[in-house]
Design a protein around this motif. Sequence first.
Motif, short mmCIF file in Angstrom:
data_model
loop_
_atom_site.label_atom_id
_atom_site.label_comp_id
_atom_site.label_asym_id
_atom_site.label_seq_id
_atom_site.Cartn_x
_atom_site.Cartn_y
_atom_site.Cartn_z
N ASN A 273 0.90 -1.28 0.04
CA ASN A 273 -0.04 -0.04 0.10
C ASN A 273 0.73 1.27 -0.04
O ASN A 273 0.50 2.28 -0.68
N ALA A 274 2.07 1.15 0.65
CA ALA A 274 3.01 2.40 0.69
C ALA A 274 3.23 2.82 -0.55
O ALA A 274 3.39 3.94 -1.07
N ARG A 275 3.75 1.79 -1.58
CA ARG A 275 4.39 2.04 -2.69
C ARG A 275 3.17 2.37 -3.53
O ARG A 275 3.44 3.13 -4.54
N ASN A 276 1.99 2.34 -3.19
CA ASN A 276 0.67 2.76 -4.17
C ASN A 276 0.28 3.86 -3.85
O ASN A 276 -0.94 4.53 -3.93
N GLY A 277 0.92 4.67 -2.57
CA GLY A 277 0.74 5.94 -1.94
C GLY A 277 -0.33 5.99 -0.77
O GLY A 277 -1.01 6.94 -0.41
N SER A 278 -0.55 4.89 -0.20
CA SER A 278 -1.70 4.64 0.97
C SER A 278 -0.79 4.29 2.11
O SER A 278 0.19 3.73 2.50
N ALA A 279 -1.11 5.42 3.22
CA ALA A 279 -0.80 5.36 4.53
C ALA A 279 -1.63 4.98 5.50
O ALA A 279 -2.84 5.32 5.64
N PHE A 280 -1.45 4.02 6.54
CA PHE A 280 -2.24 3.63 7.59
C PHE A 280 -1.76 4.57 8.72
O PHE A 280 -0.58 4.84 9.12
N THR A 281 -2.79 5.18 9.44
CA THR A 281 -2.43 6.15 10.42
C THR A 281 -3.43 6.08 11.47
O THR A 281 -4.76 5.32 11.24
N LEU A 300 2.07 13.00 8.12
CA LEU A 300 0.90 11.95 7.68
C LEU A 300 -0.01 11.61 9.07
O LEU A 300 -1.10 11.47 8.88
N ASP A 301 0.65 11.51 10.20
CA ASP A 301 0.10 11.05 11.35
C ASP A 301 0.45 11.95 12.30
O ASP A 301 1.54 11.75 12.95
N PRO A 302 -0.56 13.00 12.74
CA PRO A 302 0.23 13.61 14.23
C PRO A 302 0.53 12.89 15.35
O PRO A 302 1.03 13.57 16.32
#
Length: 376
Positions: A273-281, A300-302
């Motif tokens: 997902n990271a390589r596809n521009g998606s971040a877990f926060t 991305l995530d405070p």
Amino acid sequence: MQSPIEFSVIARDDGARAGRLVTGHGEVATPAFMPVGTRAAVKAMAPDELWDMGYRMVLANAYHLAIRPGAELVREMGGVASFMGYRGAVLTDSGGFQAMSLAQINSITDDGIRFRSHLDGSLLMLTPESAVEIQQHLGADIMMALDECTPYPCEHGRALKSLDLTARWAERSHAARISTTQALFGIVQGSVYPDLRKMSAAQITSIAFDGYAVGGLSVGEPKPAMLEMAALSVSMLPADKPRYLMGVGTPADLLAAIAMGFDMFDCVLPTRNARNGSAFTSEGRISIKQAVHARDGRPLDPACDCRPCRTHSRAYLRHLFMSGEILAARALTEHNLHFYANLMRGAQAAIASRTFAAYAKDVAAGWPVKEAAEGA
């Protein structure tokens, strides 16, 4: 044969459990998530970076390493952990998943899986015996018995035939293991059929493996079916051995599986997902490609203290991603793996303090309902 690993449960909170898994390459606190390093590399990350995040075990794949660079070469280099410069433990998948994912280049018989290399077309016959031999050459701390992972959907009769094959391969894999320093896990299959899951669990746990895994899930089946089969399967696994749910999953899936009593997990989601521009926060999943982030100076995530969150804005990360810069994949992968490492540490602490249900609820509260259900 005495097990080459030690496993003990040190805390319980209802079904969830925190434990200690001791391998030849050190101790792993459970529940544990293993980053996927198929070819002895977790994409975009250096081994010492994984160690610094707290990861003490990663996953590699026997099929891919047998194709290139070859198991014998890895053995000459001191084993897969030494080869990749990683201080922790390594678990290797046997290659059974590739029987499904690479179905167009393989054929399955009672003897094993006949692959035609995806690199040069050369033939590789993967049998229960050769799969164990390859993993012994690779020097994996934990090896997996060869199994057949069925796709979804799968008719009951087809799943039953596959289950019987997996059971026979499990017996042959167990008989083939000669290493006294490497653990071997068996794998429960059965698709989405409760009767087959029960049958497979009885078959596999009748063999004295060092640990037990549940496979064949998160392959396209509906989420409720995945959770139901995971819960049913884990309920039939020995309480004194590590329990491994293969290929799962999203943060919500992991928390649900931990509550069921699973100890170990792997999944490509945080890195792919990271390589596809998606971040877990902590606020849910973010797609950095969205234009709303173009002028967003926030991290991305405070709530995250990883290096990308300390140093990069969403605007900069979006610029990197839209420009095709490698740093975008690096930064998002580092963040996602940091998030997963923190998720496991939080789960371990919550189980120890008997507050796991509240912890899982707090994590889920930051995720919109749609995101929590769909994950990636």
